[in-house]
Write a protein that holds these residues in place. Structure first.
Motif, PDB file in Angstrom:
ATOM      1  N   GLU A 135     -11.012   8.528   3.665  1.00 29.29           N
ATOM      2  CA  GLU A 135     -11.706   7.741   2.641  1.00 29.29           C
ATOM      3  C   GLU A 135     -11.468   8.290   1.235  1.00 29.29           C
ATOM      4  O   GLU A 135     -11.533   7.555   0.255  1.00 29.29           O
ATOM      5  CB  GLU A 135     -13.218   7.735   2.907  1.00 29.29           C
ATOM      6  N   ARG A 136     -11.226   9.586   1.169  1.00 28.30           N
ATOM      7  CA  ARG A 136     -11.110  10.226  -0.141  1.00 28.30           C
ATOM      8  C   ARG A 136      -9.672  10.424  -0.616  1.00 28.30           C
ATOM      9  O   ARG A 136      -9.446  11.049  -1.643  1.00 28.30           O
ATOM     10  CB  ARG A 136     -11.845  11.571  -0.117  1.00 28.30           C
ATOM     11  N   GLN A 137      -8.721   9.928   0.166  1.00 28.70           N
ATOM     12  CA  GLN A 137      -7.327  10.103  -0.245  1.00 28.70           C
ATOM     13  C   GLN A 137      -7.058   9.314  -1.526  1.00 28.70           C
ATOM     14  O   GLN A 137      -7.476   8.160  -1.648  1.00 28.70           O
ATOM     15  CB  GLN A 137      -6.378   9.591   0.844  1.00 28.70           C
ATOM     16  N   GLY A 138      -6.342   9.940  -2.436  1.00 25.02           N
ATOM     17  CA  GLY A 138      -5.952   9.251  -3.663  1.00 25.02           C
ATOM     18  C   GLY A 138      -4.895   8.203  -3.347  1.00 25.02           C
ATOM     19  O   GLY A 138      -4.335   8.180  -2.247  1.00 25.02           O
ATOM     20  N   PRO A 139      -4.616   7.333  -4.308  1.00 25.14           N
ATOM     21  CA  PRO A 139      -3.639   6.266  -4.069  1.00 25.14           C
ATOM     22  C   PRO A 139      -2.245   6.807  -3.741  1.00 25.14           C
ATOM     23  O   PRO A 139      -1.465   6.143  -3.066  1.00 25.14           O
ATOM     24  CB  PRO A 139      -3.637   5.482  -5.389  1.00 25.14           C
ATOM     25  N   ASP A 140      -1.955   8.024  -4.203  1.00 20.91           N
ATOM     26  CA  ASP A 140      -0.628   8.592  -3.948  1.00 20.91           C
ATOM     27  C   ASP A 140      -0.570   9.393  -2.654  1.00 20.91           C
ATOM     28  O   ASP A 140       0.501   9.802  -2.223  1.00 20.91           O
ATOM     29  CB  ASP A 140      -0.206   9.507  -5.115  1.00 20.91           C
TER      30      ASP A 140
END
Lengths: 208, 208
Positions: A135-140
């Protein structure tokens, strides 16, 4: 030595940092985390990223010397790493002298033991740690579930190794902590609202 | 399945029973401990002392058959011990069906997992466990500090073996519990007053 110091150790992905941040808010005390790294970097003149790595991984002879920065001295690979730990530990003590605070990571429970901190260990089951990280992964960031599990295991192992440099008490072993809390299934606000009085109660009993 | 069930596992001497008793008082729920044993004994017709021993030590082929009582059947040593565990587990479930409660020991966290209990593990450092036990020795008990340490280690080992009969999750391993609390240095009243809202908060979040 009279300040209320709360240290937080945590399994990667368990939400320990969030617990720490909210706990500091609820208790109305300072919060230190990566800021410590920055401050140490500024003091020692070493690269911030390098220091972040050392403080997570501990001193190791296998640490790549080609990390991308030159050091103040080059008499061997161990020296700057010892320097980082030493600076960081000095900084932790100066923060503890300064006032009430929550400190996440950096083995603050060990480094600051003379300050009689309240030591909290935060953990969770693997499924909820994976969910939290995804859930907390950045867009990259596009780590798969398996990548995440490997990363989790690695980060926790590194923390364990870092701790082993400072103390005989093992990372995550309950005897080192006042309280170990499983965040699985908790709403973080509700959890911290409930935990804050336990911490305050402890300090009240210690006359702090 | 909607009752609030709190299970307590504990290191010998850590005050887990006292935590359980007070927690039940503060939360206004039933408290079960040795009473369970008595009730099982009455149901199964087995000797109370024998049952107390089995439930602490678990099933073992080495268990002395000359424990001082005759059994309802004598087809082998394992049978009555399996009987005891089975009866006890049934009783635990019927208690969980009956209403909100605190249950100390008996691997209730495992036996009652379908009831979604709140599982608390209580521990303390060895010095304070020894101190606690010495203070609580009856006038006829004169165990030395070393005797106590041996007894502690033995009781905890027996608990660990009992648990191993029921589940893969190891006794004292944090992942099995919602909260692990170190009683060292705590006033028990203050501790339980602080813990009760954590437990209530958990159940409130679960809609209980």
């Amino acid at each position: 030595m009279g300040h209320r110091i709360i240290t937080i150790s945590r399994e990667f992905g368990s939400g320990g940092r969030e617990v720490g941040k909210r706990l500091a808010e609820v208790l109305g005390v300072a919060y230190y985390d990566r800021e410590i790294i920055t401050a140490v970097a500024q003091r020692s003149g070493l690269a911030e990223e390098y220091i972040a790595n050392v403080s997570e991984r501990g001193i190791t002879a296998y640490y790549p010397i080609t990390f991308g920065h030159t050091f103040a001295y080059s008499s061997g690979i161990i020296d700057p790493q010892v320097e980082v730990m030493g600076e960081q530990n000095k900084l932790l003590k100066s923060l503890a002298e300064k006032g009430d605070c929550v400190i996440v990571g950096r083995c603050a429970d060990v480094v600051l033991r003379d300050y009689k901190p309240f030591n909290l260990f935060v953990y969770a089951d693997q499924a909820s740690k994976v969910k939290r990280c995804l859930e907390r992964q950045g867009p990259d960031e596009k780590l798969s579930e398996n990548d995440l599990k490997r990363r989790m295991a690695k980060v926790d192992k590194d923390r364990s190794r870092y701790r082993a440099l400072l103390t005989d008490s093992r990372w995550g072993e309950r005897s080192a902590y006042h309280l170990c809390v499983n965040t699985t299934g908790w709403d973080m606000h509700a959890l911290v609202d409930a935990l804050a009085p336990v911490v305050s109660g402890w300090f009240a009993q210690q006359g702090k």
